[in-house]
Scaffold this active site. Sequence first.
Site, PDB file in Angstrom:
ATOM      1  N   ASP A 203      -1.498  10.631  -5.440  1.00  0.00           N
ATOM      2  CA  ASP A 203      -2.096  11.699  -6.261  1.00  0.00           C
ATOM      3  C   ASP A 203      -2.918  12.683  -5.449  1.00  0.00           C
ATOM      4  OD1 ASP A 203      -4.296   9.883  -5.676  1.00  0.00           O
ATOM      5  OD2 ASP A 203      -5.400  11.001  -7.209  1.00  0.00           O
TER       6      ASP A 203
ATOM      7  N   ASP B  89      -3.536   5.950   6.407  1.00  0.00           N
ATOM      8  CA  ASP B  89      -4.009   7.226   6.929  1.00  0.00           C
ATOM      9  C   ASP B  89      -4.992   6.921   8.065  1.00  0.00           C
ATOM     10  OD1 ASP B  89      -4.262  10.064   6.768  1.00  0.00           O
ATOM     11  OD2 ASP B  89      -6.058   9.863   5.561  1.00  0.00           O
TER      12      ASP B  89
ATOM     13  N   ARG C 226       1.266  11.787  -9.649  1.00  0.00           N
ATOM     14  CA  ARG C 226       1.720  10.417  -9.393  1.00  0.00           C
ATOM     15  C   ARG C 226       3.129  10.167  -9.927  1.00  0.00           C
ATOM     16  NH1 ARG C 226      -2.708   7.402  -7.606  1.00  0.00           N
ATOM     17  NH2 ARG C 226      -4.704   7.881  -8.565  1.00  0.00           N
TER      18      ARG C 226
ATOM     19  N   GLU D 140       0.847  -1.200   0.000  1.00  0.00           N
ATOM     20  CA  GLU D 140       0.000   0.000   0.000  1.00  0.00           C
ATOM     21  C   GLU D 140       0.878   1.244   0.000  1.00  0.00           C
ATOM     22  OE1 GLU D 140      -2.403   1.531  -0.779  1.00  0.00           O
ATOM     23  OE2 GLU D 140      -4.021   1.518   0.693  1.00  0.00           O
ATOM     24  N   ASP D 141       0.355   2.324  -0.547  1.00  0.00           N
ATOM     25  CA  ASP D 141       1.130   3.564  -0.579  1.00  0.00           C
ATOM     26  C   ASP D 141       1.201   4.223   0.800  1.00  0.00           C
ATOM     27  OD1 ASP D 141      -1.590   4.199  -0.599  1.00  0.00           O
ATOM     28  OD2 ASP D 141      -1.481   5.548  -2.323  1.00  0.00           O
TER      29      ASP D 141
ATOM     30  N   PHE E  35      -0.812  16.360   3.754  1.00  0.00           N
ATOM     31  CA  PHE E  35      -1.219  15.663   2.537  1.00  0.00           C
ATOM     32  C   PHE E  35      -0.043  15.596   1.577  1.00  0.00           C
ATOM     33  CE2 PHE E  35      -3.365  14.733  -1.405  1.00  0.00           C
ATOM     34  CZ  PHE E  35      -4.314  13.814  -0.999  1.00  0.00           C
TER      35      PHE E  35
HETATM   36  P1  IMP Z   1      -7.230   5.321   4.794  1.00  0.00           P
HETATM   37  O1  IMP Z   1      -8.338   4.357   4.541  1.00  0.00           O
HETATM   38  O2  IMP Z   1      -7.738   6.600   5.396  1.00  0.00           O
HETATM   39  O3  IMP Z   1      -6.074   4.752   5.562  1.00  0.00           O
HETATM   40  O4  IMP Z   1      -6.768   5.802   3.376  1.00  0.00           O
HETATM   41  C1  IMP Z   1      -5.764   5.266   2.685  1.00  0.00           C
HETATM   42  C2  IMP Z   1      -5.808   5.755   1.252  1.00  0.00           C
HETATM   43  O5  IMP Z   1      -6.096   7.152   1.167  1.00  0.00           O
HETATM   44  C3  IMP Z   1      -4.445   5.607   0.652  1.00  0.00           C
HETATM   45  O6  IMP Z   1      -4.342   4.364   0.027  1.00  0.00           O
HETATM   46  C4  IMP Z   1      -4.371   6.749  -0.315  1.00  0.00           C
HETATM   47  O7  IMP Z   1      -4.889   6.339  -1.559  1.00  0.00           O
HETATM   48  C5  IMP Z   1      -5.256   7.802   0.268  1.00  0.00           C
HETATM   49  N1  IMP Z   1      -4.462   8.828   1.004  1.00  0.00           N
HETATM   50  C6  IMP Z   1      -4.362   8.987   2.334  1.00  0.00           C
HETATM   51  N2  IMP Z   1      -3.556   9.997   2.660  1.00  0.00           N
HETATM   52  C7  IMP Z   1      -3.082  10.480   1.484  1.00  0.00           C
HETATM   53  C8  IMP Z   1      -2.155  11.532   1.155  1.00  0.00           C
HETATM   54  O8  IMP Z   1      -1.564  12.234   2.006  1.00  0.00           O
HETATM   55  N3  IMP Z   1      -1.941  11.716  -0.168  1.00  0.00           N
HETATM   56  C9  IMP Z   1      -2.523  10.976  -1.150  1.00  0.00           C
HETATM   57  N4  IMP Z   1      -3.389   9.982  -0.878  1.00  0.00           N
HETATM   58  C10 IMP Z   1      -3.673   9.741   0.428  1.00  0.00           C
HETATM   59 MG    MG Z   2      -4.462   3.940  -1.953  1.00  0.00          MG
END
Ligand code: IMP
Ligand code: MG
Length: 176
Positions: free
Chosen positions: A155, A99, A161, A95-96, A148
């Site tokens: 992205d 959050d 990206r 995963e990238d 962010f």
């Molecule tokens: P979560 O479900 O809130 O943990 O969200 C995870 C997903 O939100 C990641 O896989 C990203 O695609 C997106 N995301 C969360 N934070 C960022 C950020 O700072 N920049 C870009 N995408 C983000």
């Molecule tokens: Mg993602």
Amino acid sequence: MPLRILLTEDQIQTRIQELGAQIDADYPTGALHLVCILKGAYVFLADLARAIKRDTLVEFMGISSYGKGKTSSGEVKVTKDLDHSVEGANVLIVEDIVDSGVTLSYLMQVLRQRKPQSVNIAALLDKPERRLRPVEVKYVGFKIPDEFVVGYGLDYGEKYRNLRDVCVLEEGAGAP
Ligand code: IMP
Ligand code: MG
């Protein structure tokens, strides 16, 4: 300048080599399925898969939870599923960024139901301050503050990206 470099290409590449070596040591035997979460993790997957020297199988999964902006919609859905069964296999979710943890806690639940031997997570970035759901991330590239970020696959409105560094998108920067 709307973009500020947070992690340079060199820092990222050095860390990924370390993660690859650690993964090789942790999985001495058995099938290892790398499950790349689209789209944000595609660049990390490409580099991490090559930093791992053992045999792997690469798969892609589409999950949407965010919509077009900077905040989660809170809803998670699978938009593209795996092509192969993971029953009895070691699964490593690539995963990238973690959050809120909503996406990964949902995904862990989905994959565990498929009876793999193990499921773990490798995330390039982790924003621990933002966590709403507990998620155990076994391999973390970098812990970052609550800002962010874009680049290296990540992205904002599908833009940025292709940046080689991870950058903070400063307030006031417009979406495309
Ligand atoms: P979560 O479900 O809130 O943990 O969200 C995870 C997903 O939100 C990641 O896989 C990203 O695609 C997106 N995301 C969360 N934070 C960022 C950020 O700072 N920049 C870009 N995408 C983000
Ligand atoms: Mg993602």
